[in-house]
Design an enzyme around this catalytic site. Structure first.
Site, PDB file in Angstrom:
ATOM      1  N   CYS A 165       0.791  -1.229   0.000  1.00  0.00           N
ATOM      2  CA  CYS A 165       0.000   0.000   0.000  1.00  0.00           C
ATOM      3  C   CYS A 165       0.820   1.274   0.000  1.00  0.00           C
ATOM      4  O   CYS A 165       0.292   2.332  -0.235  1.00  0.00           O
ATOM      5  CB  CYS A 165      -1.039   0.012   1.119  1.00  0.00           C
ATOM      6  SG  CYS A 165      -0.380  -0.161   2.750  1.00  0.00           S
ATOM      7  N   GLY A 166       2.127   1.221   0.246  1.00  0.00           N
ATOM      8  CA  GLY A 166       2.902   2.457   0.141  1.00  0.00           C
ATOM      9  C   GLY A 166       3.715   2.544  -1.128  1.00  0.00           C
ATOM     10  O   GLY A 166       4.313   3.581  -1.435  1.00  0.00           O
TER      11      GLY A 166
END
Lengths: 227, 653
Positions: free
Chosen positions: A179-180
């Protein structure tokens, strides 16, 4: 596509192009490791697999630290004395020609897969570890083998290990949560003052991505490749 | 792999097995979907690759592909074996038994002899020279316990024993043995073997004379590391006869002992285990990305008691589970009625048959279906209430219920009051105040709700009742918590604002009042707020003693605590789509939590409770409310029962 407005993600097709570029560079410059292979992962196995769907695989990488006491090559007679065995003792064949290996050096291996995530539109690193007899290793044992400083640093900021079902093999594997990824991929390329074309970005995407995530496992890419 | 032995006996290091997890997954799936109880032998293929590690020889590996594919399983790859590494295949056979006893009862010597016989026959027939893959075979016996996910297994690599043993004559690196031309052609042949689907085992005895040890370096045959040697074998007279089979050895040792191996794969195959690790995923992601101070440990270890398993109870239970709370007890004496499933989110129509299951037990079942690892308990019990007098026959069981309720409250960390009457909340409030337990009340009107956390009880610590029996009141006075450290009064409970004691509110009500009709949206809203309020308390350094904060539009986005403010009461109104935070201090005349009442309870225990239950005015007398009322009435003030929308000022009696 204008790199300035790029959001750090890849399409599935771009992933495949980038994956092949990465595998090529790896094979030519990274002498310490075997090459990555592309494995198909068709969504519909009964149809002819479309070219795009697949993942990169690098398997059986030994992650154990070198061990000082290695006496594998001890030669001794077979021990037919006291064995708790389900075999009947009378039928045991005495065989002087069988080498008994005492002190089996237990090595740990790791498989890495780079799989494309259509939700996040970025590559995701899946991994699992096991002993030489195939027994899977749980995460806390894997973490013992990882270089200590790297995993702490990175797991705080960029990476986060979760256990999820491998999208192709349908078994639980560990993965570095994506997710980053898009954010820091964008940062990586924007910090480069020369404004690169997207084709260049694509060619270097997986290499740059791996230079970050690979550090969790101490997999360093030689400087030659990054030129 | 052959190595030089002491003396001149040529010794062979036995193959070692390596079973990829995928093999067990495939076997389980085949066993469940295809084979059933059929335990006839299954053909398998082992895989072998040349050695690439200087000290450790490569293992004989079994993968998912070693078994024929399960045609029901869509995700299996087509039957092409992956060719990304050297992979020479070795034929084999698997005997998978249905029971542990069956596994131990297999005739191991017999099976080994049978495999050795196959090799012998192929040597005799000449097939071994054509295709030396058949010289190696794999024999695997196993028992798959698919309830505990334990796989017991034992490999045998049948090898014919030479009697007398072969002797080694010479051993040198391959680069010294071959001429340059020979070396090249051998190298090419070895590398080509990789791609051929009819590959021979690389390390074999062929022609029983030349032994070659092939070692690899980075995927290509390395002639410096590979060894070639010459061995001398005495051919036995009887070998010409096909029936005269040499003895066979080959059962794999497990750490030097002749016993089977066992591997447990529950972590990756047991659905409950997988559910547990997946359940934590959301919370851990939340902690990583948004809320680093999230205390998951406290949530996992918390024990919550829910009094009431109706609209509020069901929703609170679900919200608690979403926050990672695993230990939940539900108390309710009712049964699931046909109208319940629509509003009470843990029940379905199935729970309504035959008069309806007890709500407490149906709720627990439902929670376990959602998350098998939850530790949920259901208690079917009625809460004794003031204003509902008990006859002398019932007295004993009512006292037992009181005691049981007290024990439950003692053994839990958080108590939620989620019942549908005011008077049923009295006894739990008193017991919680006595023990300083975190207590959260949720109450619904038709279109309004109240969610609040009770303040701490009047006493700091639980006195030793025996020792202080005589002057418990005096001792209690010393410990009185009227003020917090800041000089603020302690926060009030549900009853602190009331001027009348709780009494029977259920008889003589109109139908719509009896059925506690509320707008459906209220219960989920109130339940969610109740649980969020709890999480706020748990993350506040002062816990139950935390002061109350009021929502203030000027505070903006900056909060002292990461979860935001911690109010005392939240009152909401659906018609206005509005909600506000209020603050109420404890009252010295509260019928449930004032020091007088709690000390009376500590002094007289269950007798006090009984009296309160049976005599409606008793509580008012004890707390001085009666007196207060009398003096108030003499001033002819009119009491307004409705709670008006107040501004931020405290409401005090």
């Amino acid at each position: 596509m204008d790199v300035l407005h790029w959001d750090g993600t890849l399409s599935a097709k771009d992933f495949r192009i980038g994956a092949f570029a990465f595998a090529q560079k790896w094979e030519s410059c990274n002498l310490a490791f075997p090459p990555w292979s592309w494995l198909p992962c068709p969504k519909h196995p009964w149809l002819a697999p479309p070219e795009e769907e697949g993942y990169l695989s690098l398997e059986k990488i030994c992650i154990s630290r070198p061990n000082e006491e290695e006496d594998i090559d001890q030669i001794s007679q077979i021990d037919t004395g006291e064995e708790e065995t389900c075999c009947s003792r009378n039928e045991d064949v005495l065989d002087d020609a069988t080498l008994v290996q005492s002190n089996h050096h237990e090595l740990h291996y790791c498989d890495f897969h780079i799989v494309y995530s259509s939700t996040f539109r970025v590559p995701v690193l899946y991994f699992r570890a096991y002993c030489s007899d195939g027994r899977p290793l749980p995460l806390d044992e894997i973490e013992k083998e990882l270089p200590a400083c790297a995993s702490k640093e990175l797991s705080k900021k960029w990476t986060f290990i979760t256990q999820e079902e491998h999208p192709c093999l349908k078994r639980p594997w560990y993965k570095l949560h994506p997710c980053g990824t898009a954010e820091w991929m964008k940062l990586l390329f924007l910090s480069d003052t020369a404004n690169p074309k997207f084709e260049v970005v694509l060619e270097l995407y997986l290499l740059s991505w791996f230079s970050v995530v690979g550090q969790v496992f101490g997999l360093r890419i030689s400087l030659k490749i990054s030129n | 792999m052959a190595k030089e032995g002491s003396g001149s006996i040529l010794q062979f290091a036995p193959l070692q097995s390596s079973v990829d997890e995928g093999f067990w997954h495939r076997l389980s799936s085949l066993k469940l979907n295809k084979f059933g109880i059929d335990d006839s032998p299954i053909p398998i293929s082992g895989f072998y690759a040349p050695c690439s590690h200087p000290q450790v020889s490569n293992h004989l590996t079994l993968l998912a592909e070693s078994l024929l594919s399960d045609s029901n399983d869509e995700s299996t790859m087509p039957s092409v074996i992956r060719g990304n590494r050297n992979r020479c295949s070795v034929p084999g056979i698997l005997y998978n038994t249905n029971t542990m006893e069956g596994f131990h009862a297999l005739d191991k010597q017999g099976l080994l002899k049978a495999e050795a016989m196959k090799i012998w026959e192929e040597i005799h027939s000449g097939k071994a020279v054509e295709d030396c893959a058949v010289l190696s075979r794999v024999l695997l016996i196993s028992f798959a316990d698919l309830k505990k996910w334990n796989f017991h297994y034992w490999f045998a690599f049948p090898a014919l024993a030479l009697d007398p043993p072969a002797t080694l004559v010479d051993l040198r690196p391959a680069s010294q043995w071959f001429t340059l031309e020979e070396a090249e052609s051998v190298s090419t042949a070895c590398n080509e073997w990789r791609n051929s689907s009819v590959t021979a085992g690389i390390l074999r005895i062929w022609k029983l004379v030349n032994v070659m040890v092939k070692r690899e370096n980075r995927g290509f045959a390395d002639l410096n590391l590979s060894l070639v040697g010459e061995a001398l074998i005495t051919v036995q007279q009887g070998w010409r006869e096909q029936q005269c089979v040499p003895n066979a050895v080959g059962w794999e040792l497990n750490k030097g002992r002749k016993v089977p191996r066992c591997i447990n794969l529950a972590k990756s195959m047991d659905p409950t285990r997988l559910a547990i690790s997946a359940a934590d995923l959301n919370l851990k992601l939340m902690r990583w990305r948004a809320l680093p101070s999230l205390n998951l440990e406290i949530l996992f270890s918390l024990k919550c008691l829910l009094l009431g398993a109706g609209t509020l109870g069901c929703q609170v239970a679900r919200m608690l589970m979403a926050w990672g709370v695993r230990r939940i007890t539900l108390l309710d004496n009712g049964r699931v009625a046909m109208s319940n499933p629509l509003r009470q989110s843990l029940y379905t129509l199935d729970d309504c048959h035959n008069g309806g299951d007890f709500k407490a037990t149906a709720a627990v079942r439902s929670l376990q279906r959602i998350f098998p690892a939850v530790e949920a308990e259901g208690i079917v019990m009625a809460i004794p209430m003031p204003g509902h007098p008990v006859s002398s026959q019932e007295e004993k069981s009512v006292l037992e219920d009181c005691k049981r309720l007290n024990d439950l409250i003692d053994s839990h960390d958080v108590i939620f009051l989620l019942t549908d009457t005011r008077e049923s909340r009295w006894l739990p409030t008193l017991l919680c105040a006595n023990r300083n337990k975190i207590t959260i009340t949720a109450a619904l009107g038709f279109d309004s709700f109240l969610v609040m956390r009770h303040g701490p009880g009047p006493f700091n610590s639980i006195p030793n009742l025996k020792a202080e029996m005589e002057d418990s009141l005096a001792a209690g006075m010393d410990n009185l918590v009227l003020t917090n450290t800041d000089g603020q009064h302690r926060l009030g409970c549900y009853f602190c604002n009331d001027v009348v004691a709780p009494t029977d509110s259920t008889s003589n009500r109109m139908l719509d009042q009896q059925c506690t009709v509320t707008r459906p949206g209220l219960a989920p809203i109130a339940s969610a707020l109740a649980v969020e309020l709890l999480v706020g308390i748990l993350h506040h350094p002062n816990g139950i003693f935390a002061e109350a904060e009021i929502a203030n539009s000027s505070s903006g986005g900056n909060f002292e605590l990461p979860l935001g403010i911690l109010p005392h009461q939240i009152r909401g109104s659906l018609p206005h789509f509005q909600q506000m935070t209020l603050l109420g201090h404890s009252s010295n005349s509260c019928t449930a939590c004032c020091s007088t009442v709690v000390s009376e309870y500590r002094k007289r225990g269950m007798q006090f409770i009984l009296q309160a239950i049976n005599h409606p005015t008793y509580l008012e007398d004890v707390t001085g409310l009666t007196e207060l009322m009398r003096s108030a009435n003499s001033f002819q003030l009119d009491w307004d029962d409705d709670i008006e929308v107040a501004d931020d000022e405290c409401v005090e009696l």
